[in-house]
Design a protein around this motif. Structure first.
Motif, short mmCIF file in Angstrom:
data_model
loop_
_atom_site.label_atom_id
_atom_site.label_comp_id
_atom_site.label_asym_id
_atom_site.label_seq_id
_atom_site.Cartn_x
_atom_site.Cartn_y
_atom_site.Cartn_z
N GLY A 199 0.80 -1.22 0.00
CA GLY A 199 0.00 0.00 0.00
C GLY A 199 0.83 1.26 0.00
N LEU A 200 2.00 1.21 -0.64
CA LEU A 200 2.91 2.36 -0.67
C LEU A 200 2.72 3.17 -1.95
CD1 LEU A 200 6.03 0.41 0.61
CD2 LEU A 200 4.86 2.28 1.85
N ASP A 201 2.79 4.48 -1.83
CA ASP A 201 2.75 5.34 -3.02
C ASP A 201 4.03 5.14 -3.82
OD1 ASP A 201 0.33 6.57 -2.66
OD2 ASP A 201 1.17 8.20 -1.43
N PHE A 202 3.88 5.04 -5.13
CA PHE A 202 5.09 4.94 -5.94
C PHE A 202 4.82 5.46 -7.34
CE2 PHE A 202 4.16 1.23 -8.67
CZ PHE A 202 3.05 0.70 -8.04
N ARG A 203 5.89 5.84 -8.00
CA ARG A 203 5.81 6.18 -9.42
C ARG A 203 6.88 5.35 -10.12
NH1 ARG A 203 9.30 10.16 -11.76
NH2 ARG A 203 11.12 10.37 -10.42
N THR A 204 6.67 5.08 -11.39
CA THR A 204 7.65 4.29 -12.14
C THR A 204 8.33 5.18 -13.17
OG1 THR A 204 6.09 3.57 -13.83
CG2 THR A 204 6.25 2.19 -11.86
N VAL A 205 9.57 4.85 -13.44
CA VAL A 205 10.33 5.53 -14.48
C VAL A 205 10.67 4.49 -15.55
CG1 VAL A 205 12.51 6.70 -15.03
CG2 VAL A 205 11.35 7.13 -12.83
N PRO A 206 10.20 4.70 -16.79
CA PRO A 206 10.53 3.72 -17.83
C PRO A 206 12.04 3.72 -18.08
CG PRO A 206 9.44 5.65 -18.78
CD PRO A 206 9.38 5.81 -17.30
N TRP A 207 12.60 2.53 -18.21
CA TRP A 207 14.05 2.39 -18.35
C TRP A 207 14.32 1.30 -19.38
CZ3 TRP A 207 17.31 -1.80 -17.64
CH2 TRP A 207 18.68 -1.52 -17.54
N ARG A 208 15.39 1.50 -20.15
CA ARG A 208 15.72 0.49 -21.17
C ARG A 208 17.12 -0.06 -20.92
NH1 ARG A 208 12.40 4.31 -23.27
NH2 ARG A 208 10.49 3.50 -24.23
N PHE A 209 17.34 -1.28 -21.44
CA PHE A 209 18.59 -2.01 -21.14
C PHE A 209 19.85 -1.18 -21.32
CE2 PHE A 209 15.87 -5.75 -22.41
CZ PHE A 209 16.01 -6.49 -21.25
N THR A 210 19.84 -0.33 -22.34
CA THR A 210 21.07 0.40 -22.67
C THR A 210 21.23 1.70 -21.88
OG1 THR A 210 19.85 1.21 -24.58
CG2 THR A 210 21.41 -0.58 -24.96
#
Lengths: 231, 231
Positions: A32-43
């Protein structure tokens, strides 16, 4: 302050397909934690160089940086001990490691060969050379060879799920009546497939299919709304 | 009053080889409960008819009769809740079922084919016809065919243990720092083999080998003293 999760993505920013990142996505919802995601790529190794290594998931929580899905789970359970437990006690944590190892040793390899070509098609163009080289070195054959003959491989993959099938025929989750870490570990493998492949891994009458649907529906349907294919 | 365990045996009264009975043997030790065992053979259905079915383990505890290893474990944990928990909480119990299903679906079938001929040699004469007929019907081939080519089968069996191996390379027991039901379930499969077969199922440098030794040594070495072969 919300937690930031660096989350592997494909050609589109919202094609989130890492099985390990999905574990953490579900774990954050569980806590139940607030979070945001950052898109990231392998390189984009530079983007997470601050973590001292080059893989996701990585979380940043009020300046604290944690990498590796198991380490993140431990961090979250210890730091937010007043919220629902991810592991459910010391014996459960021991057995969660076993279920996670089973997912990695048995299930993920099986899924990879069923979705290899679909997966490669969804990798960002700038990541494709890296992905091809690293996977072909790891497995000693081309992506196309890895992904060949999936119809012939499907029965063995489905048979490899027998232990989970037996359990899920008797209870709604691997962890019992409610989901916990071991469920998210296995579910992460299926979310990886769902994000990139229309191929049906599970028969509709398989107890594993019903379990996956329960997790797609959990937390207000968060995982089920993620970009992917109908499974 | 001590608990009575009806315990499958072979030609000798003390050749206790049932993987399911070994689970309960270890569970009773774990709970610290007094018990005695009664040697029982496949064809002695009349001896356990009071349990309403024809298989062991069966326990009798002050007049209460319980059959089936999982049901007995639940009975012991609920009835003797003040003693060390066999399961370790609800999530651990859910995952213990998964580990038990893995033992049954993956490990026991693999072991059976590695020890089939040795096992048959140790069955009581009066049980041999029953054993042959029931197993040959179940598997659709003769005992001798089931047990053939074990050298060729050993690598696949050892590979099938990969999830447990990965876990036991990181922690002493499947259940974490101390053993619990899931360990006894898997250990029961190895005690079954040890009772009847000199065949070495595990390499000496395998973490699963070290784990088995910890359980042979547990509870004052009770399992290690049982009649069987050096493993």
């Amino acid at each position: 302050m919300s937690i930031t999760l660096y989350d592997l993505t494909g050609a589109e920013d919202d094609r989130r397909f890492s099985p390990y990142c999905w574990r953490i996505h579900m774990a954050l919802l569980h806590k139940g934690l607030d979070f945001r995601t950052v898109p990231w790529r392998f390189t984009e190794k530079d983007e997470i160089a601050f973590s001292g290594q080059g893989k996701v998931p990585v979380i940043v929580d009020d300046g604290r940086v944690v990498a590796d899905s198991w380490a993140i789970a431990e961090y979250l359970d210890e730091t937010y001990a007043d919220r629902p437990s991810l592991f459910g006690g010391p014996v459960a944590k021991g057995l969660a490691r076993f279920a996670t190892d089973w997912t990695e040793q048995v299930v993920q390899g099986g899924i990879f060969r069923l979705i290899a070509n679909d997966l490669f098609a969804h990798i960002a163009e700038r990541d494709k050379a890296y992905f091809r080289t690293s996977r072909e070195e790891r497995f000693g054959m081309t992506i196309e060879a890895l992904g060949a003959d999936r119809e012939a491989r499907l029965p063995a993959f489905q048979a490899s799920l027998a232990p989970a099938r037996a359990t899920l025929a008797q209870q709604p989750f691997l962890s019992g009546n409610t989901p916990a870490w071991a469920d998210y570990a296995l579910f992460g493998a299926f979310q990886w497939a769902r994000a990139v492949s229309p191929y049906h891994l599970l028969a509709e009458d398989d107890p594993v299919h019903a379990w996956r649907q329960r997790l797609l529906d959990a937390f207000g349907g968060a995982a089920g709304r993620a970009l992917g294919y109908a499974v």
